[in-house]
Design an enzyme around this catalytic site. Structure first.
Site, PDB file in Angstrom:
ATOM      1  N   HIS A 114       0.870  -1.179   0.000  1.00 25.33           N
ATOM      2  CA  HIS A 114       0.000   0.000   0.000  1.00 25.33           C
ATOM      3  C   HIS A 114       0.908   1.230   0.000  1.00 25.33           C
ATOM      4  O   HIS A 114       2.038   1.185   0.496  1.00 25.33           O
ATOM      5  CB  HIS A 114      -0.871  -0.030   1.260  1.00 25.33           C
ATOM      6  CG  HIS A 114      -1.929   1.028   1.336  1.00 25.33           C
ATOM      7  ND1 HIS A 114      -1.643   2.332   1.695  1.00 25.33           N
ATOM      8  CD2 HIS A 114      -3.266   0.977   1.136  1.00 25.33           C
ATOM      9  CE1 HIS A 114      -2.763   3.033   1.708  1.00 25.33           C
ATOM     10  NE2 HIS A 114      -3.761   2.245   1.365  1.00 25.33           N
ATOM     11  N   ASP A 191       3.230  -4.204   7.956  1.00 25.25           N
ATOM     12  CA  ASP A 191       1.976  -3.477   7.821  1.00 25.25           C
ATOM     13  C   ASP A 191       0.848  -4.497   7.982  1.00 25.25           C
ATOM     14  O   ASP A 191       0.586  -5.297   7.084  1.00 25.25           O
ATOM     15  CB  ASP A 191       1.917  -2.805   6.443  1.00 25.25           C
ATOM     16  CG  ASP A 191       0.572  -2.136   6.159  1.00 25.25           C
ATOM     17  OD1 ASP A 191      -0.349  -2.247   6.995  1.00 25.25           O
ATOM     18  OD2 ASP A 191       0.441  -1.521   5.086  1.00 25.25           O
ATOM     19  N   GLN A 194      -4.426  -4.886   6.816  1.00 24.72           N
ATOM     20  CA  GLN A 194      -5.389  -5.776   6.181  1.00 24.72           C
ATOM     21  C   GLN A 194      -5.502  -7.127   6.877  1.00 24.72           C
ATOM     22  O   GLN A 194      -6.455  -7.871   6.641  1.00 24.72           O
ATOM     23  CB  GLN A 194      -5.026  -5.992   4.711  1.00 24.72           C
ATOM     24  CG  GLN A 194      -5.313  -4.812   3.819  1.00 24.72           C
ATOM     25  CD  GLN A 194      -6.793  -4.473   3.755  1.00 24.72           C
ATOM     26  OE1 GLN A 194      -7.645  -5.344   3.648  1.00 24.72           O
ATOM     27  NE2 GLN A 194      -7.094  -3.183   3.822  1.00 24.72           N
ATOM     28  N   LYS A 217      -9.963  -0.730  10.789  1.00 22.36           N
ATOM     29  CA  LYS A 217     -10.009  -2.018  10.101  1.00 22.36           C
ATOM     30  C   LYS A 217     -10.497  -3.116  11.047  1.00 22.36           C
ATOM     31  O   LYS A 217     -10.682  -4.262  10.637  1.00 22.36           O
ATOM     32  CB  LYS A 217      -8.617  -2.409   9.591  1.00 22.36           C
ATOM     33  CG  LYS A 217      -7.892  -1.354   8.789  1.00 22.36           C
ATOM     34  CD  LYS A 217      -8.465  -1.158   7.409  1.00 22.36           C
ATOM     35  CE  LYS A 217      -7.537  -0.255   6.586  1.00 22.36           C
ATOM     36  NZ  LYS A 217      -8.059   0.002   5.241  1.00 22.36           N
ATOM     37  N   CYS A 351      -4.724   2.724  -3.724  1.00 22.25           N
ATOM     38  CA  CYS A 351      -3.485   3.205  -3.091  1.00 22.25           C
ATOM     39  C   CYS A 351      -2.387   2.145  -3.163  1.00 22.25           C
ATOM     40  O   CYS A 351      -1.621   1.951  -2.215  1.00 22.25           O
ATOM     41  CB  CYS A 351      -3.729   3.612  -1.632  1.00 22.25           C
ATOM     42  SG  CYS A 351      -4.845   5.004  -1.443  1.00 22.25           S
TER      43      CYS A 351
END
Length: 393
Positions: A114, A191, A194, A217, A351
């Protein structure tokens, strides 16, 4: 596949259509809304600042949330830093490294990142003269470990990668990647934006130095994020200001010796209250049942999409999202028609332009699910997609 979790989410329960964009932001359950409302109704305070009840209550909730986050990802409370979201968390790490990265160093990211886990590293490379290496993904959305090792051995100072792609939906096998990075003494950042709501996260098992995710999220409101830092004593505060110091004179300052030194200024208490409530709510559920429910919805959608003139670009093993394109229609046109029929999806580059470019795409449609989605949402999506030729031609 009859689940009643959607009853816990007022925006979903009362909606006329189908919300299929949870990879962007999840909706918020009643428990979270009530917790925020109760907190604001009973008195908002600034933690660490006052000797009165409002402030003490805020401080108690903040520490409780820190403990719940730590338990959720198998960390220590002393390793949990509150931020505004994944993006700020990553920028805090690049700020920390700004005077440690040298021109003869390299920085490594993957091709599926991302922009939040790419742009800060591009700027750090530009500002320091370091070389930015990009690890490409293979056709099966995995990585060549030999090539990874080559980049890690190239005086690599930091390896930053996603745990799950927001376009491909695949969950990376981080264990061999982190093991390799550790063998070369490379600092690692994951990261987890997600992954956090769809996969069990254990930062000890992952063995990373930093792990970042966002509350929105995970069924919490926006404006709150988490940065796990393996060794806070070696980390540099990104922001300076109130609430992080023991002593200040006109010429110098002495920072607190605990995690609060990384949280300058007034914290977003309503969002922290929300994250705390979201974690409590999520912990009451059978998480594996939630994840299996989401996976079944995705598999149902994949099966149904085979009958349509679309091309799937996401992993067939994705648990929570599908990305696809149509030869006949632009992704934005598809999303617009779906929106006109009260079906919410995302279209564009998400993104993640370099990721799409690697697949020779400029855009795609992304459908993503959460616990509150039902089979009916998927059938609504498919019914509308079947009508596209009649609507757009």
């Amino acid at each position: 596949m009859t689940m009643s979790w959607h009853q816990d989410f007022p925006a979903i329960k009362h909606a006329q259509g189908s919300y299929l964009d949870s990879a962007s932001s999840c909706q918020v359950p009643n428990r979270v809304i009530k917790a925020i409302n109760d907190y604001l109704t009973q008195g908002h305070g600034n933690p660490h600042r006052g000797m009165y009840a409002f402030s003490e209550n805020a401080n108690h909730i903040m520490q409780q949330c820190r403990a719940n986050v730590a338990q959720f990802i198998n960390a220590s409370e002393k390793q949990i830093i509150f931020t505004s979201g994944t993006t700020e968390s990553i920028n805090q790490v690049t700020s920390h490294l700004s005077d440690k990265i040298k021109p003869n160093h390299s920085i490594l990211v993957t091709q599926m990142e991302h922009h939040a886990n790419l742009l800060p590293w591009q700027r750090l490379a530009s500002n320091t003269g370091a070389k930015l290496n990009v690890l490409p993904f293979k056709s099966d959305f995995t990585f060549d470990l030999a090539l990874l090792e080559k980049h890690l051995s190239d005086r690599c100072a930091i390896f930053a990668c996603t745990q799950a792609s927001n376009v491909l939906g695949n969950f990376l096998d981080l264990t061999p990647m982190m093991k390799l990075a550790k063998s070369y003494g490379v600092t690692t950042l994951i990261d987890g934006a997600q992954a956090i709501a769809h996969y069990p996260v254990d930062v000890v098992a992952i063995d990373c130095d930093f792990y970042a995710f966002s509350g929105h999220k995970l069924y919490a409101p926006s404006g709150i994020g988490v940065l796990y830092c393996r060794t806070p004593s070696a980390f540099t505060p990104h922001h300076l200001g109130g609430g992080i110091v023991k002593r200040v004179t006109h010429s110098n300052y002495l920072l607190n010796d605990d995690i609060s030194q990384f949280e300058a200024g007034t914290p977003n208490m309503p969002a922290i209250v929300g994250l705390n409530a979201a974690l409590k709510y999520f912990n009451l559920l059978d998480k594996h049942a939630v994840w299996e429910h989401e996976n079944q919805l995705i598999q149902l959608a994949l099966h149904q999409l085979k009958s349509l003139n679309v091309k799937i670009h996401s992993s067939l093993n994705s648990r929570h999202l599908i990305s696809f394109t149509s030869k006949a229609f632009h992704s934005h046109d598809i999303a617009t028609v779906l929106a006109d029929n009260q079906i919410s999806v995302r279209a564009g580059h998400h993104c993640a332009q370099p990721c799409l470019a690697a697949m020779k795409l400029k855009h795609c449609v992304r459908v993503s699910v959460a616990m509150y989605n039902t089979e009916q949402d998927i059938m609504n999506l498919l019914t509308c997609l079947k009508k596209l030729p009649a609507i757009l031609n």
